[in-house]
Design a protein around this motif. Structure first.
Motif, PDB file in Angstrom:
ATOM      1  N   ALA A   1      58.895 -32.878  -3.305  1.00 37.71           N
ATOM      2  CA  ALA A   1      59.268 -33.954  -2.380  1.00 37.71           C
ATOM      3  C   ALA A   1      60.647 -34.508  -2.735  1.00 37.71           C
ATOM      4  CB  ALA A   1      58.231 -35.070  -2.446  1.00 37.71           C
ATOM      5  N   ASN A   2      61.236 -35.232  -1.794  1.00 37.93           N
ATOM      6  CA  ASN A   2      62.489 -35.925  -2.071  1.00 37.93           C
ATOM      7  C   ASN A   2      62.232 -37.279  -2.721  1.00 37.93           C
ATOM      8  OD1 ASN A   2      63.177 -34.307   0.716  1.00 37.93           O
ATOM      9  ND2 ASN A   2      64.807 -34.266  -0.798  1.00 37.93           N
ATOM     10  N   MET A   3      61.057 -37.842  -2.445  1.00 36.95           N
ATOM     11  CA  MET A   3      60.689 -39.109  -3.062  1.00 36.95           C
ATOM     12  C   MET A   3      59.200 -39.344  -2.870  1.00 36.95           C
ATOM     13  SD  MET A   3      61.819 -42.197  -0.462  1.00 36.95           S
ATOM     14  CE  MET A   3      63.526 -41.776  -0.499  1.00 36.95           C
ATOM     15  N   LEU A   4      58.671 -40.269  -3.674  1.00 35.19           N
ATOM     16  CA  LEU A   4      57.285 -40.676  -3.538  1.00 35.19           C
ATOM     17  C   LEU A   4      57.272 -42.123  -3.068  1.00 35.19           C
ATOM     18  CD1 LEU A   4      54.150 -39.910  -4.874  1.00 35.19           C
ATOM     19  CD2 LEU A   4      54.812 -42.142  -5.739  1.00 35.19           C
ATOM     20  N   VAL A   5      56.490 -42.397  -2.049  1.00 36.19           N
ATOM     21  CA  VAL A   5      56.335 -43.763  -1.552  1.00 36.19           C
ATOM     22  C   VAL A   5      54.896 -44.193  -1.790  1.00 36.19           C
ATOM     23  CG1 VAL A   5      56.426 -45.274   0.473  1.00 36.19           C
ATOM     24  CG2 VAL A   5      58.098 -43.418   0.218  1.00 36.19           C
TER      25      VAL A   5
ATOM     26  N   VAL B   1      49.708 -42.179  -9.899  1.00 37.38           N
ATOM     27  CA  VAL B   1      50.608 -41.336  -9.099  1.00 37.38           C
ATOM     28  C   VAL B   1      52.075 -41.712  -9.333  1.00 37.38           C
ATOM     29  CG1 VAL B   1      50.555 -42.721  -6.970  1.00 37.38           C
ATOM     30  CG2 VAL B   1      50.948 -40.261  -6.846  1.00 37.38           C
ATOM     31  N   ILE B   2      52.346 -42.983  -9.554  1.00 40.40           N
ATOM     32  CA  ILE B   2      53.721 -43.405  -9.861  1.00 40.40           C
ATOM     33  C   ILE B   2      54.167 -42.792 -11.189  1.00 40.40           C
ATOM     34  CG2 ILE B   2      55.179 -45.389 -10.476  1.00 40.40           C
ATOM     35  CD1 ILE B   2      54.591 -45.393  -7.532  1.00 40.40           C
ATOM     36  N   ASN B   3      53.319 -42.888 -12.198  1.00 38.70           N
ATOM     37  CA  ASN B   3      53.653 -42.322 -13.508  1.00 38.70           C
ATOM     38  C   ASN B   3      53.815 -40.803 -13.432  1.00 38.70           C
ATOM     39  OD1 ASN B   3      53.663 -44.790 -14.940  1.00 38.70           O
ATOM     40  ND2 ASN B   3      51.444 -44.788 -14.873  1.00 38.70           N
ATOM     41  N   GLU B   4      52.972 -40.147 -12.650  1.00 43.75           N
ATOM     42  CA  GLU B   4      53.081 -38.696 -12.487  1.00 43.75           C
ATOM     43  C   GLU B   4      54.387 -38.335 -11.790  1.00 43.75           C
ATOM     44  OE1 GLU B   4      48.302 -37.768 -12.180  1.00 43.75           O
ATOM     45  OE2 GLU B   4      49.424 -38.217 -10.361  1.00 43.75           O
ATOM     46  N   ALA B   5      54.749 -39.095 -10.766  1.00 42.51           N
ATOM     47  CA  ALA B   5      56.004 -38.822 -10.048  1.00 42.51           C
ATOM     48  C   ALA B   5      57.215 -39.027 -10.951  1.00 42.51           C
ATOM     49  CB  ALA B   5      56.099 -39.720  -8.813  1.00 42.51           C
ATOM     50  N   ILE B   6      57.181 -40.063 -11.774  1.00 41.84           N
ATOM     51  CA  ILE B   6      58.284 -40.299 -12.718  1.00 41.84           C
ATOM     52  C   ILE B   6      58.398 -39.120 -13.677  1.00 41.84           C
ATOM     53  CG2 ILE B   6      59.051 -41.738 -14.647  1.00 41.84           C
ATOM     54  CD1 ILE B   6      57.846 -44.138 -13.072  1.00 41.84           C
TER      55      ILE B   6
ATOM     56  N   ILE C   1      62.102 -39.798  -7.344  1.00 42.28           N
ATOM     57  CA  ILE C   1      62.450 -41.160  -6.970  1.00 42.28           C
ATOM     58  C   ILE C   1      61.170 -41.819  -6.474  1.00 42.28           C
ATOM     59  CG2 ILE C   1      63.733 -42.565  -5.305  1.00 42.28           C
ATOM     60  CD1 ILE C   1      65.776 -40.229  -5.204  1.00 42.28           C
ATOM     61  N   CYS C   2      60.935 -43.046  -6.891  1.00 40.71           N
ATOM     62  CA  CYS C   2      59.739 -43.773  -6.459  1.00 40.71           C
ATOM     63  C   CYS C   2      60.135 -45.039  -5.717  1.00 40.71           C
ATOM     64  CB  CYS C   2      58.869 -44.156  -7.652  1.00 40.71           C
ATOM     65  SG  CYS C   2      58.161 -42.761  -8.501  1.00 40.71           S
ATOM     66  N   VAL C   3      59.511 -45.237  -4.571  1.00 41.19           N
ATOM     67  CA  VAL C   3      59.641 -46.469  -3.801  1.00 41.19           C
ATOM     68  C   VAL C   3      58.230 -47.008  -3.669  1.00 41.19           C
ATOM     69  CG1 VAL C   3      60.302 -47.502  -1.592  1.00 41.19           C
ATOM     70  CG2 VAL C   3      61.614 -45.570  -2.505  1.00 41.19           C
TER      71      VAL C   3
ATOM     72  N   GLY D   1      62.459 -47.394 -10.456  1.00 40.27           N
ATOM     73  CA  GLY D   1      62.241 -47.101  -9.047  1.00 40.27           C
ATOM     74  C   GLY D   1      62.496 -48.342  -8.217  1.00 40.27           C
ATOM     75  N   LEU D   2      62.399 -48.194  -6.923  1.00 42.94           N
ATOM     76  CA  LEU D   2      62.679 -49.287  -6.015  1.00 42.94           C
ATOM     77  C   LEU D   2      61.376 -50.017  -5.658  1.00 42.94           C
ATOM     78  CD1 LEU D   2      64.705 -50.756  -4.157  1.00 42.94           C
ATOM     79  CD2 LEU D   2      64.203 -49.028  -2.427  1.00 42.94           C
ATOM     80  N   LEU D   3      61.354 -51.322  -5.920  1.00 46.51           N
ATOM     81  CA  LEU D   3      60.218 -52.167  -5.538  1.00 46.51           C
ATOM     82  C   LEU D   3      60.564 -52.891  -4.252  1.00 46.51           C
ATOM     83  CD1 LEU D   3      59.356 -53.638  -9.040  1.00 46.51           C
ATOM     84  CD2 LEU D   3      57.914 -52.107  -7.688  1.00 46.51           C
ATOM     85  N   VAL D   4      59.668 -52.852  -3.297  1.00 46.04           N
ATOM     86  CA  VAL D   4      59.898 -53.507  -1.999  1.00 46.04           C
ATOM     87  C   VAL D   4      58.761 -54.464  -1.700  1.00 46.04           C
ATOM     88  CG1 VAL D   4      61.245 -51.578  -1.077  1.00 46.04           C
ATOM     89  CG2 VAL D   4      58.787 -51.625  -0.724  1.00 46.04           C
ATOM     90  N   SER D   5      59.054 -55.487  -0.876  1.00 49.78           N
ATOM     91  CA  SER D   5      57.985 -56.412  -0.490  1.00 49.78           C
ATOM     92  C   SER D   5      57.044 -55.749   0.493  1.00 49.78           C
ATOM     93  CB  SER D   5      58.511 -57.682   0.138  1.00 49.78           C
ATOM     94  OG  SER D   5      59.844 -57.732   0.268  1.00 49.78           O
TER      95      SER D   5
END
Length: 103
Positions: free
Chosen positions: A51-55, A66-71, A76-78, A95-99
């Motif tokens: 993938a290009n990124m994980l959301v 899944v975040i730790n696995e993607a890292i 890139i994690c959003v 990674g990028l944290l969003v509201s």
């Protein structure tokens, strides 16, 4: 690649839920293409790695594996700024944290 063109969105995991069905309905309403529901996978790593990124758009995360696995796979994690994810992404350093809102 220019953002917004030639993008595929893959949902991996249990998607026959209230929220999954709501997302599917919205995809149909907006006539979106290139959106795929793959269901639960025994080995999601090839999908994450290619993938290009994980959301991660969770409302709540206890331990965001899944975040730790993607890292670990160099992605890139959003993610939504919720407990668990916030810690895994070290308050946005990894990674990028969003509201949690539509914007």
């Amino acid at each position: 690649m220019i953002c917004g063109t030639n993008i595929n969105l893959y949902f991996i995991g249990k998607n026959d839920t209230i929220y999954g069905n709501k997302i599917k309905s919205q995809i149909n309403d907006y006539k979106l293409s290139n959106v795929y529901f793959l269901g639960v996978k025994d080995n999601p790593y090839p999908y994450i790695k290619n993938a290009n990124m994980l959301v991660s758009s969770s409302y709540y995360e206890g331990y965001p594996r899944v975040i730790n696995e993607a890292i670990c796979l160099g992605q890139i994690c959003v993610a939504t700024n919720v407990t668990g994810t916030k810690e895994a992404l070290q308050n946005g350093k990894l990674g990028l944290l969003v509201s949690d809102n539509i914007e």
